[in-house]
Design a protein around this motif. Sequence first.
Motif, mmCIF file in Angstrom:
data_model
loop_
_atom_site.group_PDB
_atom_site.id
_atom_site.type_symbol
_atom_site.label_atom_id
_atom_site.label_comp_id
_atom_site.label_asym_id
_atom_site.label_seq_id
_atom_site.Cartn_x
_atom_site.Cartn_y
_atom_site.Cartn_z
ATOM 1 N N ALA A 143 0.854 -1.546 -0.265
ATOM 2 C CA ALA A 143 0.470 -0.080 -0.197
ATOM 3 C C ALA A 143 0.379 1.074 -0.126
ATOM 4 O O ALA A 143 0.697 2.076 -0.461
ATOM 5 N N ARG A 144 2.202 1.169 0.792
ATOM 6 C CA ARG A 144 2.851 2.431 0.823
ATOM 7 C C ARG A 144 3.385 2.416 -0.579
ATOM 8 O O ARG A 144 3.235 3.725 -1.016
ATOM 9 N N SER A 146 2.278 1.867 -3.193
ATOM 10 C CA SER A 146 0.672 2.183 -3.927
ATOM 11 C C SER A 146 0.604 4.076 -4.384
ATOM 12 O O SER A 146 0.613 4.014 -4.797
ATOM 13 N N VAL A 147 0.395 4.015 -2.907
ATOM 14 C CA VAL A 147 0.451 5.152 -2.671
ATOM 15 C C VAL A 147 1.756 6.276 -3.353
ATOM 16 O O VAL A 147 1.947 7.212 -3.808
ATOM 17 N N LEU A 150 1.451 6.882 -6.759
ATOM 18 C CA LEU A 150 0.152 7.558 -7.378
ATOM 19 C C LEU A 150 1.037 9.813 -6.947
ATOM 20 O O LEU A 150 0.865 10.145 -7.878
ATOM 21 N N LEU A 151 1.725 9.566 -5.817
ATOM 22 C CA LEU A 151 2.470 10.591 -5.680
ATOM 23 C C LEU A 151 3.421 10.777 -6.565
ATOM 24 O O LEU A 151 3.170 11.839 -7.247
ATOM 25 N N LEU A 155 3.361 13.595 -8.957
ATOM 26 C CA LEU A 155 4.181 15.081 -9.838
ATOM 27 C C LEU A 155 4.876 15.535 -11.347
ATOM 28 O O LEU A 155 4.613 16.109 -11.425
ATOM 29 N N THR A 158 1.876 17.473 -12.350
ATOM 30 C CA THR A 158 2.114 18.713 -12.387
ATOM 31 C C THR A 158 3.076 19.452 -12.987
ATOM 32 O O THR A 158 3.357 20.567 -13.431
ATOM 33 N N LEU A 161 2.141 20.436 -16.779
ATOM 34 C CA LEU A 161 1.180 21.289 -16.254
ATOM 35 C C LEU A 161 1.867 22.398 -16.112
ATOM 36 O O LEU A 161 2.293 23.721 -16.790
ATOM 37 N N LEU A 162 3.079 22.490 -15.804
ATOM 38 C CA LEU A 162 4.124 23.277 -15.692
ATOM 39 C C LEU A 162 5.158 23.639 -16.774
ATOM 40 O O LEU A 162 5.073 24.691 -17.252
ATOM 41 N N TYR A 165 2.325 24.903 -18.835
ATOM 42 C CA TYR A 165 1.748 26.671 -18.490
ATOM 43 C C TYR A 165 2.691 27.336 -17.380
ATOM 44 O O TYR A 165 3.135 27.480 -16.242
ATOM 45 N N SER A 167 4.501 30.013 -16.130
ATOM 46 C CA SER A 167 3.761 31.174 -14.736
ATOM 47 C C SER A 167 3.506 31.839 -15.268
ATOM 48 O O SER A 167 2.041 31.584 -16.441
ATOM 49 N N ASN A 168 2.280 33.075 -14.712
ATOM 50 C CA ASN A 168 1.267 33.167 -14.981
ATOM 51 C C ASN A 168 1.892 34.588 -15.630
ATOM 52 O O ASN A 168 2.772 35.238 -15.423
ATOM 53 N N TRP B 163 -4.165 -3.196 -1.085
ATOM 54 C CA TRP B 163 -3.201 -2.815 -0.454
ATOM 55 C C TRP B 163 -3.322 -1.597 -2.449
ATOM 56 O O TRP B 163 -3.255 -0.318 -1.466
ATOM 57 N N GLN B 166 -6.076 1.214 -1.019
ATOM 58 C CA GLN B 166 -5.435 2.532 0.303
ATOM 59 C C GLN B 166 -5.093 3.806 -0.906
ATOM 60 O O GLN B 166 -5.603 4.296 -0.636
ATOM 61 N N ALA B 167 -4.611 3.079 -1.989
ATOM 62 C CA ALA B 167 -4.171 4.039 -2.990
ATOM 63 C C ALA B 167 -5.257 4.719 -3.399
ATOM 64 O O ALA B 167 -5.420 5.993 -3.743
ATOM 65 N N LEU B 170 -7.036 7.748 -2.518
ATOM 66 C CA LEU B 170 -6.895 8.793 -2.430
ATOM 67 C C LEU B 170 -7.414 9.891 -3.217
ATOM 68 O O LEU B 170 -7.193 11.464 -2.764
ATOM 69 N N LEU B 307 5.184 22.442 -4.196
ATOM 70 C CA LEU B 307 4.909 21.695 -5.456
ATOM 71 C C LEU B 307 3.168 22.517 -6.275
ATOM 72 O O LEU B 307 3.507 22.948 -7.559
ATOM 73 N N PRO B 313 -0.598 28.563 -12.204
ATOM 74 C CA PRO B 313 -0.630 29.691 -13.821
ATOM 75 C C PRO B 313 -2.046 28.620 -14.823
ATOM 76 O O PRO B 313 -2.638 28.810 -14.854
ATOM 77 N N ALA B 314 -2.049 27.013 -13.828
ATOM 78 C CA ALA B 314 -2.320 26.141 -15.311
ATOM 79 C C ALA B 314 -3.937 26.582 -14.378
ATOM 80 O O ALA B 314 -5.078 26.275 -15.261
ATOM 81 N N GLN B 364 -4.754 35.394 -10.189
ATOM 82 C CA GLN B 364 -4.171 34.956 -10.499
ATOM 83 C C GLN B 364 -3.446 34.669 -9.050
ATOM 84 O O GLN B 364 -3.101 33.683 -8.524
ATOM 85 N N LEU B 386 0.115 7.082 5.236
ATOM 86 C CA LEU B 386 1.208 6.199 4.780
ATOM 87 C C LEU B 386 0.989 6.324 7.039
ATOM 88 O O LEU B 386 1.420 4.867 7.201
ATOM 89 N N LEU B 389 -1.659 2.960 7.822
ATOM 90 C CA LEU B 389 -1.011 2.431 7.539
ATOM 91 C C LEU B 389 0.188 1.087 7.998
ATOM 92 O O LEU B 389 0.497 0.245 7.759
#
Lengths: 597, 434
Positions: A143-144, A146-147, A150-151, A155, A158, A161-162, A165, A167-168, B163, B166-167, B170, B307, B313-314, B364, B386, B389
Motif C-alpha cells: 500500500a505504501r 502504491s501511495v 500515486l505521488l 508529480l 504537475t 502542467l508546469l 503553463y 508561469s502566470n 493495498w 488504499q492508494a 486517495l 509543489l 498558473p494551470a 491568479q 501512510l 498504514l
Amino acid sequence: MDPKPNHTAHPPSPTATERYRTAVRAAWIAAVFCAAVLVFLLANQWNSRDLLDNPELLALKKTLQQNRGNEGLKEQIRTLDQQIRAEMLHRREFSQTGAWILLAGFVVFLWSTKTAFTYREPLPMPQPGKNSYPQFLRTARLARWSVAALLGAALLATGGLLSRYPSNFSYAPVQVSAAEQAEPTAPPAVQPTVQPAVFSMEEFQKNWPCFRGPQGLGISAYANVPTQWNGTTGEGIRWKTEVPLPGNSSAIVWGSRVFVTGATKEKRAVFGFDADTGKILWQFDVVNIPGSPAEMPNIMEDTGYAAPTPVTNGLGVFAIFPNGDVLGCDFEGRQFWARNLGLPDSMYGYASSLAIHKNQLIIQYDQGSVDDGLSELIALDTQNGKDLWRTKRPVSASWTSPVIVEIDGAWQILTVAPPWVIAYHAENGQEIWRAECASGDVAPSPIYANGLVFAIEPYSNLYALRTGGQGDITKTHIAWQAEDGIPDICSPVSNGEFVYLMDTSGLFTCYRTADGTKAWEKELDVYFHSSPSLVQDKLYLLSDEGEMIIAETGKEFKEIARSLLGEKTKCSPAFLDGRIYIRGEKNLYCIGSPKNP
Amino acid sequence: MIRRVTLPTLIICLLLAAVSLAVERFPPPDFEGGHELPLTTVPAPRADLYEYLDAAVLLAALSLGAWLVLKKRSRRGIFLLMLFSLAYFGLWRKGCVCSIGAIQNVALSLFDSHYVPPLTVIAFFLLPLFFTVFFGRIFCAGVCPLGTIQDLFLLRPLKVPLWLEQALGLLGYLYLGTAVLFAATGSAFIICQYDPFVAFFRLSGSLNMLILGICFLVICMFIGRAYCRFLCPYGVLLRFFSRVSKYHASITPDECIQCRLCEEACPFNAIEKPAQPPASQNRRQGKRLLIFLLVLLPVLTLSSGWLTSKASPAFARMHADVRLADRIWQEENGQAEGTTDASDAFRATGQPAAELYQTAQILQQTFYRGSWALGIFLGLVIGLKLIQLAVRRHKTEYQANRMTCVSCGRCFAYCPRERVRRKELETKHTEHGS
C-alpha cells in the motif's frame, strides 16, 4: 437484490437448481431478443447515414444555383426536402423506440444473469485461520508503494502542467529585442516611391483603376475597342497567361501594368502582369498579416476566396480578401502596409470591391444583420493603411461595391445594402441622404447617370433616385421605379438616355431614364454574372460561357457581333486603348492586335 | 457460456442505446421558404414547494434508511429504498440537486459573499452528514442515486487488493480538493460537469457524457461502486464522519462467533478481520516506522503545498476571465493569430483591456493561495494515510470498517446469529458453528 446464502445444505437444493436453469434460459432469451433489436437498430442507423445528402436533392440545388428564378424547381426542392425530413424523423423515432426496447431487454438480461450467477455462487467455506500479521505487513508495504506511485504520478502531472503553463502572465507589453526586430513577420514595407501626388480624373479615365472602370460605372473612355476575336483559335488575342491562383475578381489596369488577385483557402496573392506581354512580373503573397485569422472561413464556391476586385491610384495597388486582410503594395509588388480588419460576418463570403478617392482607400465593410451593428464604411490612408475615418452603417451584409461619383460639384460615395441606399461625403464619410430601397441579398452595385442614382433591389425593383436631398429621402426623391427584368447579381449600365439591366438568366432589359418606361427587353438565353459595359455606343455583354455579345445602344436591341473567349468567366472586362482585358476561369486575356501599341 | 456472452452483449447494448438516445439535430433548411420559426419559450421556474418537498423526501429517506439498516436489518428494505431513490432523486429530479454537487455551492458561498446557496442545497449538503455522524453512511446505502445505479449494475464483483484500494481511495481527496478550489474561485463546478451518471438520469446528454457513464457502469459490473469508493468527493466527507458515528451497521446483531462465514460477503472490501497484536520485535520496528512517518508528515505537507502552488498558473486558466485576459494579451502582443469569439465579444463591450488584466491578476493571486491550501491538504492526507498504514489495531471480531462500509446490508444474511434473530436457524446450530 442479492438472494441470501443457503446455509442449510451443501449441494444446491432442487429448487435452487431449477431457479438457476430458469435464470439461464431467461438470460438467453433476453440476449437473443437484444441481438434481434440490435440488428434492426443497426440497419436503421445504416440506412439513415446519408439521408440528408440525397443525391437528387443536391442535383436539384445545383440546378437552382444556375437558374435562381425557377419557382417550380424551388417547389420541387421543398417537397423533396420535406419528404426526406419526414423520413429522417420517422427513422429517429424508430431508433429511439428501439433503444428503449433494447434497454428493457438489457434490464431483463442483467437481472437474469445476476440471478444465475448468484445461484452458482459457492457457499462460503472458510479455510483454516492463519497468523494475519505477516499478511498485514505485506499489504501495508504494498500500500505504501502504491501511495508512492500515486505521488509519482501526481508529480509527473504537475511537471506536465508546469511545462505547459510555466508561469502566470504579467500582462506587461512584450519587449522585442533587437535581434527579434531584425526578423520581420511580414514582407518589408517600403515608402511609396511617388509621394502624395494624386492623379487627375483624366488620368483615371485613361486607365481602368477599379471594378467596372473609372468611377465604377462600367463605361469605357475609348472607342477603338476590338469587336472580333476568338480565344479558341487565338485570333485577335494579344496574349493569354495563366493566373496561378483562382478568383472571381476582375482585372484592373494602370499604364503598363495589369493587376489581379487570386486565392484559395490556404493562399492569397496579388499578381502584377506586364500589360504588353502578359508576363507575370511579380507575385505578392499575402502572409504574416498581424491579426489575420489562422484559418480562412468556409466560403461559398460561387463567391470564391478572391471575389473583391483590387483598386489602384496609379501609385500603388490595394487589395482586400474575405478574411479581412487588406494591403497596399507598389507597382513592383513591394508592400506599403498590410493589416486585418477583422473577420467579416458575410453569409456567402465577403465580395465588395475596393474604391479609391484621392489618398483614401474606401472599403464598404458590410456584415452581419442590421441589429448586429457591425457594418461600416471605412477610409484608410493609402500611404500607411491607418484609419482616416469610419462611419457606422445601419445595414446588413451586402455584396455590392461602393461607387464614387461627382454630384453637383462634390464627390459622393454611393452604397447599397439592405435596407438603405446611402450617399456619403467622400471627404469625411458623413451621410448625405438615404432611401429605403434595398432588401434581400443585394449584389448589384449602384450607378449614377442623367442626374439619377440607380439602385437595384434584386428580383423586385429598379429605383431611380433624384439627388440633392438630405436625410431620409424615401418618400420624396424616388423619381420612378420599375419591376420587370430586375437583376440579381449584375450591376446596371447607362448611357444617360437608357439604363440597361441584365439578369443572370440572360434577360436584357432597357428602360428610359427620363420616365422609367420600358424601351425593350431581349431574352439572350445565356447566363451572366459579368456586368454589362458601355463602349461609346456599344454594349458589351460577357456571358458565363465567355461569349461576348456586342449590341448597339438605342431604342431597340440590335446585335452587332459575337466573339468567343474560349473559357468560362464571371469577371467584368477592362477596356483600354485598343484592348480588352478579361479574366477567365484560368487565364488572363488581353484582346487586341499585336501591332497595337 | 453465459460469461462469454455477458460482457459483449452489455457493452454493445449500452453503446447503441447511448448513440440512439444522444442528442441529434437537423441542419436548418438552407434557403428561405417563408417558414416562421416558433418563438423561443422559457419554462416557468420550478415552484418553491417542490424544493421543500425534495428536502422532506431526503429527510424521510434517510430516516427510513437508518431504521432499515440499524433496526430492521433488512437488505430487501434497503434495496427497495434504493429503487425509490433512483426513481425520485435520479429519474424524476434528474440527478439535481444532489449532495455531491452541493459541496461546490457550499464552497462558493463560503468564499464569495455575493453568493447565497438555496436552502434546499444546504439541506442536501448537511442532512446526509448529520445522519452519518449518528448512523453511518445511510445516504450511500439507499438514498444516493449514483450509488444505487452502480449497485444495480454490480454483476460479478472482483476483489480489489487491499493495498491498491488504499492508494485509489486517495483519488477522492484529490477530486474533492480541486472541486472546492475551482468552485470557491468561481471557475467551474467540475463535479457537475463530469458527473458520469447524470446523462442516464436525464435520458439525454452529449455522447461523451454517455460514453463516460457507460465506462463507469461497465467497470461497476466488476468493481463494486467504483465511483463511490475511489472518486466520490462527498464520500470523502462521509467516510470522515462515519468514522465517529455513534451507531453503525454491524455484521452480526449481537456477538461475533468467529464463524468467518462473512469473510467474503462484502463486494466493497469493507469487512475487517480480527487482528492479533504484533510480537514485541515487530512492535519496535513498527514504532520506528511510525516516528519516521510522523517526522515526514510536515515535510510532505509543506513540499506538497509548494509543489501544487507551482501548478497554480494551470489551475488559474480554468477561470474564464483569466483565459480571456491571456488571449487578449497574446493577440495584442502578436503572440496569437487571429481572434476568438470571446476576444471579439470582449472588444465589443468597450471595456479596457487593463481592467481585465487587473481582474486576472487578482484571480491568479487567489489561485496561488488556493493551490497552496490544496497542496497542504493533499500532503496531509497522504501523510496521514501512510501513518494509518503503519498502525495495526487490535481487533477481536469481524466487523464492518466504519469508514468504507456503505451500510448496504449484504453481509447481514451471511451471519448465522442474524439467521437466528430472524428465526431461520435454531440457536443450537450457531453454538457449534465456530
